[in-house]
Design a protein around this motif. Structure first.
Motif, PDB file in Angstrom:
ATOM      1  N   GLU A 153       0.823  -1.211   0.000  1.00 19.79           N
ATOM      2  CA  GLU A 153       0.000   0.000   0.000  1.00 19.79           C
ATOM      3  C   GLU A 153       0.859   1.265   0.000  1.00 19.79           C
ATOM      4  O   GLU A 153       0.583   2.212  -0.750  1.00 19.79           O
ATOM      5  CB  GLU A 153      -0.938   0.002   1.214  1.00 19.79           C
ATOM      6  CG  GLU A 153      -2.040  -1.029   1.119  1.00 19.79           C
ATOM      7  CD  GLU A 153      -2.834  -1.185   2.410  1.00 19.79           C
ATOM      8  OE1 GLU A 153      -2.548  -0.456   3.397  1.00 19.79           O
ATOM      9  OE2 GLU A 153      -3.731  -2.041   2.429  1.00 19.79           O
ATOM     10  N   ASN A 191       3.979   1.504  -0.983  1.00 20.18           N
ATOM     11  CA  ASN A 191       4.673   1.535  -2.275  1.00 20.18           C
ATOM     12  C   ASN A 191       3.772   2.128  -3.350  1.00 20.18           C
ATOM     13  O   ASN A 191       4.194   2.990  -4.131  1.00 20.18           O
ATOM     14  CB  ASN A 191       5.108   0.126  -2.650  1.00 20.18           C
ATOM     15  CG  ASN A 191       6.013   0.089  -3.845  1.00 20.18           C
ATOM     16  OD1 ASN A 191       5.979   0.970  -4.695  1.00 20.18           O
ATOM     17  ND2 ASN A 191       6.825  -0.940  -3.924  1.00 20.18           N
ATOM     18  N   TYR A 192       2.527   1.689  -3.409  1.00 21.56           N
ATOM     19  CA  TYR A 192       1.590   2.197  -4.409  1.00 21.56           C
ATOM     20  C   TYR A 192       1.345   3.694  -4.223  1.00 21.56           C
ATOM     21  O   TYR A 192       1.392   4.467  -5.185  1.00 21.56           O
ATOM     22  CB  TYR A 192       0.263   1.429  -4.356  1.00 21.56           C
ATOM     23  CG  TYR A 192      -0.746   1.940  -5.350  1.00 21.56           C
ATOM     24  CD1 TYR A 192      -0.635   1.620  -6.693  1.00 21.56           C
ATOM     25  CD2 TYR A 192      -1.777   2.784  -4.956  1.00 21.56           C
ATOM     26  CE1 TYR A 192      -1.538   2.108  -7.624  1.00 21.56           C
ATOM     27  CE2 TYR A 192      -2.685   3.282  -5.873  1.00 21.56           C
ATOM     28  CZ  TYR A 192      -2.561   2.938  -7.203  1.00 21.56           C
ATOM     29  OH  TYR A 192      -3.442   3.441  -8.122  1.00 21.56           O
ATOM     30  N   LYS A 193       1.100   4.078  -2.995  1.00 21.08           N
ATOM     31  CA  LYS A 193       0.824   5.491  -2.678  1.00 21.08           C
ATOM     32  C   LYS A 193       1.978   6.387  -3.137  1.00 21.08           C
ATOM     33  O   LYS A 193       1.771   7.386  -3.827  1.00 21.08           O
ATOM     34  CB  LYS A 193       0.591   5.646  -1.173  1.00 21.08           C
ATOM     35  CG  LYS A 193       0.463   7.062  -0.679  1.00 21.08           C
ATOM     36  CD  LYS A 193       0.336   7.060   0.839  1.00 21.08           C
ATOM     37  CE  LYS A 193       0.580   8.404   1.450  1.00 21.08           C
ATOM     38  NZ  LYS A 193       0.550   8.371   2.914  1.00 21.08           N
ATOM     39  N   SER A 232       4.477   5.593  -5.189  1.00 18.25           N
ATOM     40  CA  SER A 232       4.738   5.462  -6.629  1.00 18.25           C
ATOM     41  C   SER A 232       3.849   6.435  -7.398  1.00 18.25           C
ATOM     42  O   SER A 232       4.292   7.047  -8.375  1.00 18.25           O
ATOM     43  CB  SER A 232       4.501   4.030  -7.097  1.00 18.25           C
ATOM     44  OG  SER A 232       5.470   3.164  -6.568  1.00 18.25           O
ATOM     45  N   GLN A 233       2.594   6.579  -6.957  1.00 13.44           N
ATOM     46  CA  GLN A 233       1.692   7.532  -7.600  1.00 13.44           C
ATOM     47  C   GLN A 233       2.175   8.971  -7.390  1.00 13.44           C
ATOM     48  O   GLN A 233       2.131   9.796  -8.309  1.00 13.44           O
ATOM     49  CB  GLN A 233       0.264   7.364  -7.055  1.00 13.44           C
ATOM     50  CG  GLN A 233      -0.368   6.030  -7.395  1.00 13.44           C
ATOM     51  CD  GLN A 233      -0.367   5.745  -8.881  1.00 13.44           C
ATOM     52  OE1 GLN A 233      -0.819   6.555  -9.681  1.00 13.44           O
ATOM     53  NE2 GLN A 233       0.163   4.601  -9.268  1.00 13.44           N
TER      54      GLN A 233
END
Length: 177
Positions: free
Chosen positions: A158, A160-162, A164-165
């Motif tokens: 989670e 990482n995704y946050k 990365s965006q």
């Protein structure tokens, strides 16, 4: 007796009348310059080139190629950024060679590292408490293997995704300038 020709000889003979259009030559130069720049970046990351030698090689490429080398370098460096690894070499080149304000990129990377570290410390404490309560294992030598914890793994994905965006947005801001 007939002469035996290699495949290369046959191809060269059949295509000797063909020439590349201006657009095809430009496209080929762009591709070649992109590959050379990626190679330079890799050498810099591996410590084989310092920044001064990198700049000299880049200047040589600018003279050699009739394409916009600086734009190719900027795009290659931005594409190479990732929150999961050390971006210091790319950030140094962006700042010093491309003269780009890297404050936003550094902020995203630092935020990612801070949030990941904080979450890991909190999860570590929860796991230590669980070991103490459920299995009576406690003490300063107890170090849970947080990386095998499913909740920790989910949280890492989670985070990482946050970030990365956020990194994608920060890179887009630089690309627009």
């Amino acid at each position: 007796m007939a002469e035996i020709k290699s495949t290369l000889d046959l191809v060269m003979e059949k295509t000797k009348h063909l020439t590349l259009s201006h657009e095809e030559k430009q496209e080929q130069m762009l591709k070649e310059a992109g590959q050379r720049i990626k190679g330079l970046i890799q050498k810099y990351q591996d410590g084989l080139l310092d920044q001064d030698k990198f700049a000299l090689e880049l200047d040589s490429m600018i003279e050699t190629y009739d394409v916009i080398v600086n734009d190719i370098l900027l795009n290659a460096l931005l594409d190479d950024l990732d929150v999961n690894r050390d971006n210091k070499p790319q950030l140094a080149l962006l700042n010093d060679i491309c003269n780009i304000d890297i404050t936003g990129l550094v902020s995203v990377y630092d935020g990612y590292m801070d949030e990941l570290e904080l979450m890991t410390q909190e999860r570590n404490q929860v796991l230590k408490n669980d070991l103490a309560e459920k299995q009576s294992i406690a003490g300063s030598a107890v170090v849970p293997n947080v990386e095998t914890d499913k909740i920790w793994q989910t949280n890492v994905v989670e985070i990482n995704y946050k970030f990365s965006q956020l990194l994608i947005r920060a890179k887009a801001q630089i690309s627009l300038k």
